[in-house]
Write an enzyme that holds these catalytic residues in place. Sequence first.
Site, PDB file in Angstrom:
ATOM      1  N   ARG A   6      -9.849  -4.720 -14.100  1.00  0.00           N
ATOM      2  CA  ARG A   6      -8.704  -5.382 -13.742  1.00  0.00           C
ATOM      3  C   ARG A   6      -8.809  -6.810 -13.607  1.00  0.00           C
ATOM      4  O   ARG A   6      -9.765  -7.338 -12.972  1.00  0.00           O
ATOM      5  CB  ARG A   6      -8.224  -5.224 -12.076  1.00  0.00           C
ATOM      6  CG  ARG A   6      -7.950  -3.753 -11.686  1.00  0.00           C
ATOM      7  CD  ARG A   6      -7.313  -3.457 -10.498  1.00  0.00           C
ATOM      8  NE  ARG A   6      -7.307  -1.915 -10.192  1.00  0.00           N
ATOM      9  CZ  ARG A   6      -6.137  -1.021 -10.586  1.00  0.00           C
ATOM     10  NH1 ARG A   6      -5.287  -1.637 -11.442  1.00  0.00           N
ATOM     11  NH2 ARG A   6      -6.377   0.184 -10.310  1.00  0.00           N
ATOM     12  N   TYR A   9     -11.611 -10.156  -1.880  1.00  0.00           N
ATOM     13  CA  TYR A   9     -12.417  -8.921  -1.735  1.00  0.00           C
ATOM     14  C   TYR A   9     -13.837  -8.923  -1.611  1.00  0.00           C
ATOM     15  O   TYR A   9     -14.688  -9.892  -2.051  1.00  0.00           O
ATOM     16  CB  TYR A   9     -12.450  -8.102  -3.296  1.00  0.00           C
ATOM     17  CG  TYR A   9     -11.008  -7.438  -3.508  1.00  0.00           C
ATOM     18  CD1 TYR A   9     -10.026  -7.820  -2.937  1.00  0.00           C
ATOM     19  CD2 TYR A   9     -10.963  -6.270  -4.296  1.00  0.00           C
ATOM     20  CE1 TYR A   9      -8.692  -7.264  -3.107  1.00  0.00           C
ATOM     21  CE2 TYR A   9      -9.727  -5.800  -4.596  1.00  0.00           C
ATOM     22  CZ  TYR A   9      -8.491  -6.157  -3.853  1.00  0.00           C
ATOM     23  OH  TYR A   9      -7.511  -5.731  -4.464  1.00  0.00           O
ATOM     24  N   ASN A  56       0.563  -1.262   0.067  1.00  0.00           N
ATOM     25  CA  ASN A  56      -0.077   0.006   0.213  1.00  0.00           C
ATOM     26  C   ASN A  56       1.041   1.221  -0.175  1.00  0.00           C
ATOM     27  O   ASN A  56       0.539   2.169  -0.600  1.00  0.00           O
ATOM     28  CB  ASN A  56      -0.798   0.078   1.052  1.00  0.00           C
ATOM     29  CG  ASN A  56      -2.306  -0.910   1.140  1.00  0.00           C
ATOM     30  OD1 ASN A  56      -2.358  -1.705   0.058  1.00  0.00           O
ATOM     31  ND2 ASN A  56      -2.741  -1.119   2.394  1.00  0.00           N
ATOM     32  N   HIS A  78     -14.978   2.658 -15.196  1.00  0.00           N
ATOM     33  CA  HIS A  78     -14.965   1.895 -14.025  1.00  0.00           C
ATOM     34  C   HIS A  78     -16.117   1.203 -13.655  1.00  0.00           C
ATOM     35  O   HIS A  78     -16.183   0.240 -12.843  1.00  0.00           O
ATOM     36  CB  HIS A  78     -14.546   2.948 -12.904  1.00  0.00           C
ATOM     37  CG  HIS A  78     -13.800   2.261 -11.813  1.00  0.00           C
ATOM     38  ND1 HIS A  78     -14.700   2.272 -10.408  1.00  0.00           N
ATOM     39  CD2 HIS A  78     -13.000   1.590 -11.425  1.00  0.00           C
ATOM     40  CE1 HIS A  78     -14.018   1.651  -9.638  1.00  0.00           C
ATOM     41  NE2 HIS A  78     -12.838   1.143 -10.070  1.00  0.00           N
ATOM     42  N   ARG A 131     -14.028   2.187   4.257  1.00  0.00           N
ATOM     43  CA  ARG A 131     -12.623   1.528   4.478  1.00  0.00           C
ATOM     44  C   ARG A 131     -11.311   2.476   4.522  1.00  0.00           C
ATOM     45  O   ARG A 131     -10.642   2.037   5.476  1.00  0.00           O
ATOM     46  CB  ARG A 131     -12.638   0.624   3.389  1.00  0.00           C
ATOM     47  CG  ARG A 131     -11.574  -0.557   3.531  1.00  0.00           C
ATOM     48  CD  ARG A 131     -11.138  -1.273   2.429  1.00  0.00           C
ATOM     49  NE  ARG A 131     -10.158  -0.863   1.496  1.00  0.00           N
ATOM     50  CZ  ARG A 131     -10.205  -0.361   0.084  1.00  0.00           C
ATOM     51  NH1 ARG A 131     -11.564  -0.934  -0.523  1.00  0.00           N
ATOM     52  NH2 ARG A 131      -9.497   0.223  -0.615  1.00  0.00           N
TER      53      ARG A 131
END
EC number: 2.7.4.1
Length: 697
Positions: A374, A467, A44, A434, A567
Amino acid sequence: MSKKIFIQRDISWLSFNARVLQEANDPSVPLKERIRFLGIFSNNLDEFFRVRVATLKRMVELSEKKKKLNMHLEEDPQDILDQIQTIVLQQQNEFNRIWEGILGELKKEKIILVDEQHLTREQKAFVTKYFDEEVRSNIIPLMIETLPQLPYLRDKSIYLGVVMRRKHSAYEQKYALIEVPAKALGRFILLPSKNNVKQIMLLEDVIRFNLPHIFSYFDYHSFAAHIFKVTKDAEIDIDNDVSTSFVERIEKGVKNRRKGKPVRFVYDKEMDAGLLEYLIRRLSLNRKSNLIPGGRIHNFRHFMDFPDVFDTKSTRRTPFTHPILQRSVRVTDVITKQDVMLHFPYHSFNTVIDLLREAAIDPDVRSIKITAYRLASNSKVINALVNAARNGKEVVVMLELKARFDEEANLEWRKILEEEGVKVLLGVDKMKVHAKLCIIKKRKGNKTIQYGFVSTGNLNEKTSMVYGDHCLLTANRNIMADINRIFSAIENWKTGPQQLRMCKTLMVCPVSMRRSLIALINREIKHAKLGKEASITLKVNSLSDATLIHKLNEAAKAGVEIRMIIRSIFCAVLHPKKTKGKVSAISIVDEYLEHARVMIFHNLGKEKIYISSADWMVRNLDHRIEAAVPVTDPAICAELKDIIHIQLRDNIKARILDNELSNNYVPSTGKKKVRSQIETYQYLYKKNTANSEVSSN
């Protein structure tokens, strides 16, 4: 914006990464998972520097120019960079402390990281042989003092800075660099060990052990080698040369990323002072260039793949098929009759793959249109689409080439798809696609049937295992009509915005979602002012959009109850004493990445419920094509609300989001302990079990 109203975005993100670090420090988390969280924290932070810090450094350069022009910037980017440096150094110290503790716990489990100084005779022979057979051909030592220019240093690699000395003179020393070939060989080597002890050596220590062997030609007597890495600006500058295609510009941008300016230099604090100064100078860095001293080990992102040498095996729960789908052989037969919502990673992603496979071989299917952002490295989604094209279906894939860090992979997917006859859409200018959409059309006699899905997450079977996302499978005509409009808009962007504005059921960015969200909030404000019950429940990854934060504050002041599950980035400053409505915000960091976006508006009991691909950020609302779909099936609405309520009750992995960024855990004293990810799995699994019992009867 006033600091009393907003928390700076990048500082808020660092607070999120501190929550990841908390997981690595939690003794109740299995040891392998704690190591994985250290890897996630490191990965990250790498991306944060490559993107956000790089952007701030560009802004510093811009602000210097603006000062000369007497222009004003709302925030001083250098001040933010200084704050980042302070926080990152503090987090690095905490990281090192946690790692030292984990090393001690590994030792108790007879798992030992061995360096080049502590090898047995048998292990020395093994390491020498491994180096000769595997490593030697993958490294090229560079004598950097003789080079007129420092060689290109890869952004994601680690390097050994080597200092070689002779016995008789402190002045007779040379510097060299060796790139550690972790990508080719992996980072961890299991050594021959005895007495049920598992001994692991890092690849860089294998190289350290063999330094006299590597540099034997130069007749030096002692060697010191320390790890460092360079993080570079990862932004892609896409020029507007009309003579080159969009694909060529992306390819050029990916190549130019290699030349990005260094934005961080992380190094072993024990590094030779002379070599450190030499590298800083040759990299054109200075003491304000985010120089981060650390321990002996760097690129902890590799530790996400730490060897599974633990006696205690993973307790990760296995995904299962949605109970409604167990009643039928074909997914298609179910969703053409009723809506189904999948909740990943609890439900299996195989359902999505099966849906596409069925379409690929169904003689009645005429076309498949799908968006891809992705994809997994060996994508079963792509495999199904290729087979559909081979079977004569019209297949259209909107492949987003601008998906950051997936540009190269998506360029490769483009070649594969086009070679198979798939029509590949490459997005629109200055906008990312997206939205997660699919529409399948089939012709049955004189009737056209349309079905597909809208999802909050990527079409990636690998990340679907970790996820947390929602995916609505549906044949709703209004939803399908809007998905058709979105694809039409992408295919012809000159009239695209007008096509998007025609969407009547989906909220779509960049044309209608912001306006629709404001209208929904205003409705709750109106009801609160009339003394009626009013509430908003919001779950997103990030909340940073100033307009919507202002609107939420207005709603809270009017008496609207607001509950938020955010989050990562949370820029809102809460003023509970100044509001009539109860306002709360939590962040859940646990085994799975909470990735879903859900919005629930009370609407006088006739709730408006949406799942969405969009976060509440300027980039999503104004600069991307996104979609939010209303959830209308009563059973699905109830199920989704139950899951959200479970998360709101979490008092094990939920942290309170406050103005001080303190990351305090939600207190559990005197309450039933609720760990929402386990509770959600059990809730959905009970439904699955109940359905199995009904079916067997």
